[in-house]
Design a protein around this motif. Sequence first.
Motif, PDB file in Angstrom:
ATOM      1  N   SER A  69      92.372  75.561  68.211  1.00 47.56           N
ATOM      2  CA  SER A  69      91.754  74.843  67.937  1.00 47.56           C
ATOM      3  C   SER A  69      91.901  74.538  66.465  1.00 47.56           C
ATOM      4  CB  SER A  69      90.105  74.134  68.381  1.00 47.56           C
ATOM      5  OG  SER A  69      89.415  75.128  67.789  1.00 47.56           O
ATOM      6  N   ASP A 128      82.603  70.864  71.283  1.00 52.73           N
ATOM      7  CA  ASP A 128      82.804  71.782  71.716  1.00 52.73           C
ATOM      8  C   ASP A 128      83.756  71.263  72.977  1.00 52.73           C
ATOM      9  OD1 ASP A 128      81.126  74.315  71.126  1.00 52.73           O
ATOM     10  OD2 ASP A 128      79.129  73.743  72.497  1.00 52.73           O
ATOM     11  N   THR A 129      83.632  70.094  73.700  1.00 54.82           N
ATOM     12  CA  THR A 129      84.551  69.771  73.557  1.00 54.82           C
ATOM     13  C   THR A 129      85.843  69.806  73.388  1.00 54.82           C
ATOM     14  OG1 THR A 129      82.799  68.037  75.270  1.00 54.82           O
ATOM     15  CG2 THR A 129      84.549  67.173  75.559  1.00 54.82           C
ATOM     16  N   PHE A 131      86.760  71.120  70.899  1.00 50.69           N
ATOM     17  CA  PHE A 131      87.827  72.032  69.915  1.00 50.69           C
ATOM     18  C   PHE A 131      88.059  72.779  71.992  1.00 50.69           C
ATOM     19  CE2 PHE A 131      85.198  72.673  66.764  1.00 50.69           C
ATOM     20  CZ  PHE A 131      85.945  72.083  65.299  1.00 50.69           C
ATOM     21  N   GLY A 132      87.255  72.090  72.846  1.00 51.81           N
ATOM     22  CA  GLY A 132      88.003  72.986  74.289  1.00 51.81           C
ATOM     23  C   GLY A 132      88.852  72.035  73.712  1.00 51.81           C
ATOM     24  N   ALA A 133      89.589  70.892  74.292  1.00 49.10           N
ATOM     25  CA  ALA A 133      90.799  69.979  74.382  1.00 49.10           C
ATOM     26  C   ALA A 133      91.270  70.493  73.475  1.00 49.10           C
ATOM     27  CB  ALA A 133      89.997  68.138  74.535  1.00 49.10           C
ATOM     28  N   ALA A 135      92.221  72.984  71.900  1.00 49.87           N
ATOM     29  CA  ALA A 135      92.530  74.642  72.539  1.00 49.87           C
ATOM     30  C   ALA A 135      93.638  74.307  73.663  1.00 49.87           C
ATOM     31  CB  ALA A 135      90.971  75.034  72.929  1.00 49.87           C
ATOM     32  N   ARG A 136      93.208  73.529  74.803  1.00 54.58           N
ATOM     33  CA  ARG A 136      93.609  73.109  75.850  1.00 54.58           C
ATOM     34  C   ARG A 136      95.437  73.196  75.472  1.00 54.58           C
ATOM     35  NH1 ARG A 136      88.584  73.076  77.613  1.00 54.58           N
ATOM     36  NH2 ARG A 136      88.727  70.037  77.955  1.00 54.58           N
ATOM     37  N   LEU A 151      94.624  80.843  76.868  1.00 55.22           N
ATOM     38  CA  LEU A 151      93.379  80.281  77.018  1.00 55.22           C
ATOM     39  C   LEU A 151      92.276  81.447  76.586  1.00 55.22           C
ATOM     40  CD1 LEU A 151      92.332  77.771  76.469  1.00 55.22           C
ATOM     41  CD2 LEU A 151      91.586  77.193  78.401  1.00 55.22           C
ATOM     42  N   LEU A 154      85.703  80.182  75.917  1.00 58.89           N
ATOM     43  CA  LEU A 154      85.212  78.883  74.804  1.00 58.89           C
ATOM     44  C   LEU A 154      84.186  79.171  74.684  1.00 58.89           C
ATOM     45  CD1 LEU A 154      87.421  76.296  75.481  1.00 58.89           C
ATOM     46  CD2 LEU A 154      87.904  77.850  73.943  1.00 58.89           C
ATOM     47  N   GLN A 155      83.397  79.988  73.858  1.00 54.61           N
ATOM     48  CA  GLN A 155      81.757  80.213  73.640  1.00 54.61           C
ATOM     49  C   GLN A 155      81.675  78.631  72.432  1.00 54.61           C
ATOM     50  OE1 GLN A 155      80.510  82.752  74.706  1.00 54.61           O
ATOM     51  NE2 GLN A 155      82.058  83.824  75.179  1.00 54.61           N
ATOM     52  N   ASP A 157      79.697  76.065  70.089  1.00 57.61           N
ATOM     53  CA  ASP A 157      79.801  75.968  68.905  1.00 57.61           C
ATOM     54  C   ASP A 157      78.536  76.630  67.960  1.00 57.61           C
ATOM     55  OD1 ASP A 157      79.820  75.371  65.361  1.00 57.61           O
ATOM     56  OD2 ASP A 157      82.261  74.803  65.996  1.00 57.61           O
TER      57      ASP A 157
END
Length: 231
Positions: A69, A128-129, A131-133, A135-136, A151, A154-155, A157
Amino acid sequence: MNFFSINTLLVHIPLGKQGYDLSWIEAVGTICGLLCIWWASKEKVINYFFGIINVALFAVIFYQIQLYSSLLLQIFFILANIYGWYAWTRQTPSQQVELQIRWLPARLRWIWGMASAVAILVMTIYIDTIFGAFARLTVTLLNELGLQAQLPVLQPDAYPFWDACMTVLSVVAMILMTRKWVENWILWVIINLISVAIFTLQGVYAMSIEYIILTFIAINGVRLWAQKAAS
């Protein structure tokens, strides 16, 4: 020597319990970042040259440590630096630099302030959602380029509100800087102070010192640009 590897150590800094291993790529990227902010405070176009190197090297670092991200955010900063370089050098028909340092009009200040507040609120709730998106998406793009990214796990935040503030305000500050609005420096002061506090809490004292230096440069930027805007 593999300059671009984070494992190529320049120096071990004896700060904190375990110290801090500073790699060549991080050292050069950090120096370029400091030079970028310093020259920007002086209204020198060369700041964008160092800014592009800074974000490009940090993009490589984020790729290696799988902070995808953050890697995607660096791509935005590269594009913003390129645009800023163009905007700062564009001239009027009379061969004068088109952009002049100035304060945001009250209406625009209110619009940017409200937009930033809403963005921070949304990102805090869904960080988190989001940054996860990111990252993906970045992993997908990297794999399309043949870089074989995986991938990471993911921890959650640790500081959702403060991370949201830094992310949103960094984007806004960069945009305002490309247009030579004085308020960008006020935002950088806020961002840097938050960074100092978070890095200190996390025990990353070398980064804390770096952002203390950046804070003083940004304060000087406020002073210099405010003087030019008033003249």
